[in-house]
Design a protein around this motif. Structure first.
Motif, mmCIF file in Angstrom:
data_model
loop_
_atom_site.group_PDB
_atom_site.id
_atom_site.type_symbol
_atom_site.label_atom_id
_atom_site.label_comp_id
_atom_site.label_asym_id
_atom_site.label_seq_id
_atom_site.Cartn_x
_atom_site.Cartn_y
_atom_site.Cartn_z
ATOM 1 N N ARG A 1 -4.133 3.285 -9.351
ATOM 2 C CA ARG A 1 -5.412 3.284 -8.357
ATOM 3 C C ARG A 1 -5.576 1.702 -8.414
ATOM 4 O O ARG A 1 -6.046 1.139 -7.424
ATOM 5 C CB ARG A 1 -6.392 3.990 -9.429
ATOM 6 C CG ARG A 1 -6.306 5.365 -8.906
ATOM 7 C CD ARG A 1 -7.609 6.082 -9.308
ATOM 8 N NE ARG A 1 -8.116 5.889 -10.666
ATOM 9 C CZ ARG A 1 -7.654 6.598 -11.715
ATOM 10 N NH1 ARG A 1 -6.901 7.648 -11.671
ATOM 11 N NH2 ARG A 1 -8.234 6.246 -12.964
ATOM 12 N N GLN A 2 -5.494 1.039 -9.433
ATOM 13 C CA GLN A 2 -5.847 -0.337 -9.399
ATOM 14 C C GLN A 2 -4.850 -1.260 -8.480
ATOM 15 O O GLN A 2 -5.380 -2.045 -7.859
ATOM 16 C CB GLN A 2 -5.717 -1.161 -11.010
ATOM 17 C CG GLN A 2 -6.891 -0.811 -11.834
ATOM 18 C CD GLN A 2 -6.848 -1.307 -12.930
ATOM 19 O OE1 GLN A 2 -5.661 -2.014 -13.405
ATOM 20 N NE2 GLN A 2 -7.859 -1.270 -14.063
ATOM 21 N N ALA A 3 -3.643 -0.825 -8.505
ATOM 22 C CA ALA A 3 -2.566 -1.522 -7.534
ATOM 23 C C ALA A 3 -3.035 -1.375 -6.008
ATOM 24 O O ALA A 3 -3.018 -2.269 -5.301
ATOM 25 C CB ALA A 3 -1.374 -0.869 -8.028
ATOM 26 N N GLN A 4 -3.531 0.099 -5.891
ATOM 27 C CA GLN A 4 -3.876 0.025 -4.442
ATOM 28 C C GLN A 4 -5.218 -0.387 -4.248
ATOM 29 O O GLN A 4 -5.243 -1.041 -2.978
ATOM 30 C CB GLN A 4 -4.075 1.780 -4.349
ATOM 31 C CG GLN A 4 -4.600 2.342 -2.879
ATOM 32 C CD GLN A 4 -4.617 3.867 -3.008
ATOM 33 O OE1 GLN A 4 -4.184 4.366 -3.901
ATOM 34 N NE2 GLN A 4 -4.668 4.158 -1.754
ATOM 35 N N GLU A 5 -6.093 -0.469 -5.046
ATOM 36 C CA GLU A 5 -7.301 -1.359 -4.634
ATOM 37 C C GLU A 5 -7.033 -2.795 -4.453
ATOM 38 O O GLU A 5 -7.708 -3.394 -3.539
ATOM 39 C CB GLU A 5 -8.562 -1.317 -5.728
ATOM 40 C CG GLU A 5 -8.937 0.274 -6.026
ATOM 41 C CD GLU A 5 -9.854 0.518 -7.319
ATOM 42 O OE1 GLU A 5 -9.829 -0.676 -7.970
ATOM 43 O OE2 GLU A 5 -10.082 1.441 -7.458
ATOM 44 N N GLU A 6 -6.205 -3.398 -5.290
ATOM 45 C CA GLU A 6 -5.653 -4.791 -5.019
ATOM 46 C C GLU A 6 -5.191 -5.101 -3.736
ATOM 47 O O GLU A 6 -5.378 -5.907 -3.039
ATOM 48 C CB GLU A 6 -4.935 -5.187 -6.330
ATOM 49 C CG GLU A 6 -4.403 -6.596 -6.016
ATOM 50 C CD GLU A 6 -5.445 -7.675 -6.300
ATOM 51 O OE1 GLU A 6 -5.306 -8.757 -5.948
ATOM 52 O OE2 GLU A 6 -6.699 -7.430 -6.793
ATOM 53 N N ALA A 7 -4.097 -3.790 -3.349
ATOM 54 C CA ALA A 7 -3.556 -4.115 -2.235
ATOM 55 C C ALA A 7 -4.642 -3.962 -1.038
ATOM 56 O O ALA A 7 -4.362 -4.752 -0.018
ATOM 57 C CB ALA A 7 -2.520 -3.067 -1.934
ATOM 58 N N GLU A 8 -5.486 -3.173 -1.074
ATOM 59 C CA GLU A 8 -6.392 -3.116 0.031
ATOM 60 C C GLU A 8 -7.248 -4.557 0.176
ATOM 61 O O GLU A 8 -7.871 -4.928 1.285
ATOM 62 C CB GLU A 8 -7.400 -1.767 -0.396
ATOM 63 C CG GLU A 8 -6.643 -0.463 -0.077
ATOM 64 C CD GLU A 8 -7.402 0.711 -0.611
ATOM 65 O OE1 GLU A 8 -8.720 0.473 -1.188
ATOM 66 O OE2 GLU A 8 -7.304 1.801 -0.347
ATOM 67 N N ARG A 9 -7.522 -4.817 -1.210
ATOM 68 C CA ARG A 9 -8.529 -6.135 -1.000
ATOM 69 C C ARG A 9 -7.598 -7.355 -0.541
ATOM 70 O O ARG A 9 -8.106 -8.176 0.267
ATOM 71 C CB ARG A 9 -8.807 -6.626 -2.529
ATOM 72 C CG ARG A 9 -9.607 -7.772 -2.591
ATOM 73 C CD ARG A 9 -9.890 -8.253 -4.146
ATOM 74 N NE ARG A 9 -8.597 -8.586 -4.709
ATOM 75 C CZ ARG A 9 -8.096 -10.034 -4.535
ATOM 76 N NH1 ARG A 9 -8.619 -10.810 -3.733
ATOM 77 N NH2 ARG A 9 -6.934 -10.119 -5.059
ATOM 78 N N ARG A 10 -6.321 -7.383 -0.682
ATOM 79 C CA ARG A 10 -5.709 -8.508 -0.122
ATOM 80 C C ARG A 10 -5.323 -8.196 1.353
ATOM 81 O O ARG A 10 -5.269 -9.227 1.973
ATOM 82 C CB ARG A 10 -4.084 -8.349 -0.952
ATOM 83 C CG ARG A 10 -4.087 -8.906 -2.175
ATOM 84 C CD ARG A 10 -2.659 -9.170 -2.890
ATOM 85 N NE ARG A 10 -2.621 -9.424 -4.251
ATOM 86 C CZ ARG A 10 -1.542 -9.644 -4.885
ATOM 87 N NH1 ARG A 10 -0.345 -9.335 -4.316
ATOM 88 N NH2 ARG A 10 -1.654 -9.996 -6.339
ATOM 89 N N GLU B 1 0.993 -1.219 0.067
ATOM 90 C CA GLU B 1 0.057 -0.058 -0.001
ATOM 91 C C GLU B 1 0.893 1.265 -0.057
ATOM 92 O O GLU B 1 0.435 2.280 -0.584
ATOM 93 C CB GLU B 1 -0.852 0.056 1.327
ATOM 94 C CG GLU B 1 -2.150 -1.209 1.140
ATOM 95 C CD GLU B 1 -2.871 -1.031 2.425
ATOM 96 O OE1 GLU B 1 -2.594 -0.263 3.424
ATOM 97 O OE2 GLU B 1 -4.005 -1.651 2.386
ATOM 98 N N SER B 2 1.840 1.322 0.839
ATOM 99 C CA SER B 2 2.708 2.483 0.853
ATOM 100 C C SER B 2 3.351 2.581 -0.553
ATOM 101 O O SER B 2 3.429 3.827 -1.035
ATOM 102 C CB SER B 2 3.844 2.215 2.049
ATOM 103 O OG SER B 2 4.668 3.327 1.988
ATOM 104 N N LEU B 3 4.031 1.648 -1.057
ATOM 105 C CA LEU B 3 4.589 1.687 -2.328
ATOM 106 C C LEU B 3 3.550 2.151 -3.426
ATOM 107 O O LEU B 3 3.966 3.046 -4.199
ATOM 108 C CB LEU B 3 5.344 0.295 -2.744
ATOM 109 C CG LEU B 3 6.454 -0.087 -1.868
ATOM 110 C CD1 LEU B 3 6.947 -1.668 -2.355
ATOM 111 C CD2 LEU B 3 7.510 0.846 -2.195
ATOM 112 N N ALA B 4 2.394 1.656 -3.383
ATOM 113 C CA ALA B 4 1.381 2.000 -4.468
ATOM 114 C C ALA B 4 0.959 3.615 -4.002
ATOM 115 O O ALA B 4 0.805 4.123 -5.176
ATOM 116 C CB ALA B 4 0.069 1.290 -4.169
#
Length: 407
Positions: A151-160, A37-40
């Motif tokens: 944004r997609q990477a951040q959403e995927e990180a939040e889902r994981r 999340e931080s990297l995203a």
């Protein structure tokens, strides 16, 4: 022969350890997710800054385009003035007629050439401005795409992160529930994994076209002697299962009857009393779930391990036979208890034998029925056997005297 289709049990302590490991892995995943999340977020910030820089460059390009348009306008004005000058020159040429005709035509051609050069230069600048604008549009779209991916990477990180949190919560709940059940004395049901089933089959050299019998029971109950009898061997045979007063089997051993080696295989399972394994773990630890049939052998009384084996066999749909061993000696002991003297004549001995046999069979059946009822297990027949009788049958020598092997 049809082998049983098994599910996936595993020892309870392994489950506890696995659950703890899953908790640790979940926490590690949580930390990894937070790092992602931080990297995203940093990537999104960087993309935003780059987008702002590109916007500034776009503004500069727009200013250049406006300057080019202004230059084009000035050149157009210049061209208009040149056209007026040409018209004036043409009028002068007509006025001066023949005298200056040749000279004016040369001047008009020169002016026309200069105008063509200016027009070509203006066209080239116009095309360059269009190409720059198109490049700016493509770059802007690339920035927008990078921002979308961020944004997609951040959403995927939040889902994981949510999934990791839910997995950790579930693992903790399962661990707490298992601990509560153990505190109440409830033994967990452990299903072997597919990998454990394959390893257990490899360990016993399992073959699909062979019927596999396992003989299990407490140490010293006569498992090895029973297997020798089924295989048509006596205990002194060089290929026989080793026997003795103490437990001689510490690993599962495989034996075959040479007359039926392609049909049946017999397995001597270590006695439960020789292993430091809880009774409810004995079934899984020995991999008994891979056998096609299990004989539960007892000498004097049932144990908790015998109960656990029968319960697990019911769970895994494995056929079982309850067998009482050393019956010849037990009947002789009963005869002595009721007054038999070994010096008596043969007829007198037969009378005592008949009485002792009936008493022994009745007492054994009642004992097994009571044990099964107390353990909440289904009622089933108990086989009261003599190894000598079974060895004779295995060699096709049918005995004249039996105890309770066939009824």
């Amino acid at each position: 022969m049809v082998s049983n289709v098994l599910h996936d049990p595993e020892p309870e302590w392994t489950t506890l350890m696995r659950t703890q490991i899953e908790c640790w892995e979940a926490e590690e995943q949580q930390m990894q997710v937070e790092e992602i999340e931080s990297l995203a977020w940093e990537a999104a910030e960087r993309a935003s800054r780059e987008a702002e820089e590109e916007r500034q460059r776009g503004h500069e390009v727009l200013l250049v385009a406006e300057w080019v348009a202004q230059v084009d306008f000035e050149e157009a004005e210049q061209m208009r003035r040149w056209r007026e000058e040409a018209e004036r020159a043409e009028r002068l040429a007509r006025e001066e007629a023949e005298a200056h005709a040749s000279e004016e035509r040369a001047l008009a051609e020169r002016i026309a050439q200069e105008m063509e050069v200016d027009r070509q230069r203006w066209e080239a600048e116009r095309l360059a401005a269009i190409a720059a604008r198109e490049e700016e549009v493509r770059h802007q779209r690339a920035i927008e795409e990078e921002a979308r991916l961020a944004r997609q990477a951040q959403e995927e990180a939040e889902r994981r992160a949510r999934e990791a949190f839910e997995a950790a919560r579930k693992a903790q709940a399962e661990k707490e529930e298992m601990e509560r059940q153990l505190e109440r004395g409830i033994q967990p049901v452990v299903i072997p994994t597919a990998e454990e089933v394959q390893l257990a089959k490899a360990k016993v050299q399992y073959k699909d076209d062979v019927f596999h019998f396992a003989v299990a029971g407490v140490a010293g109950s006569g498992k090895s002697s029973l297997i020798n009898a089924f295989c048509g061997m006596n205990n002194r045979d060089p290929n026989a299962a080793p026997t003795g007063v103490s437990e001689t089997t510490l690993e599962i051993s495989r034996y075959v009857n040479s007359a039926h080696s392609e049909q049946f295989a017999w397995y001597d399972v270590p006695g439960s009393g020789t292993l430091t394994i809880p009774d409810w773990q004995y079934f899984n630890s020995q991999g008994l779930y891979v056998f096609d049939c299990i004989l539960v052998l007892f000498d004097n009384r049932f144990t908790m391990t015998d109960h656990a084996i029968l319960a697990n066999c019911d769970r895994f749909k494995i056929p079982t036979f309850i067998v009482r061993s050393k019956s010849d000696q037990h009947i002789l002991n009963v005869m002595k208890d009721v007054g038999y003297d070994t010096d008596e004549d043969t007829d007198y001995r037969e009378q005592f034998y008949h009485i002792a046999r009936e008493h022994y069979i009745s007492e054994t059946r009642l004992n097994v029925k009571s044990n099964l009822a107390e353990a909440n297990l289904r009622d089933q027949r108990v086989y009261i056997i003599s190894n000598k009788t079974l060895a004779g049958v295995a060699k096709d020598n049918w005995p004249k005297k039996i105890i309770d092997e066939f009824t």
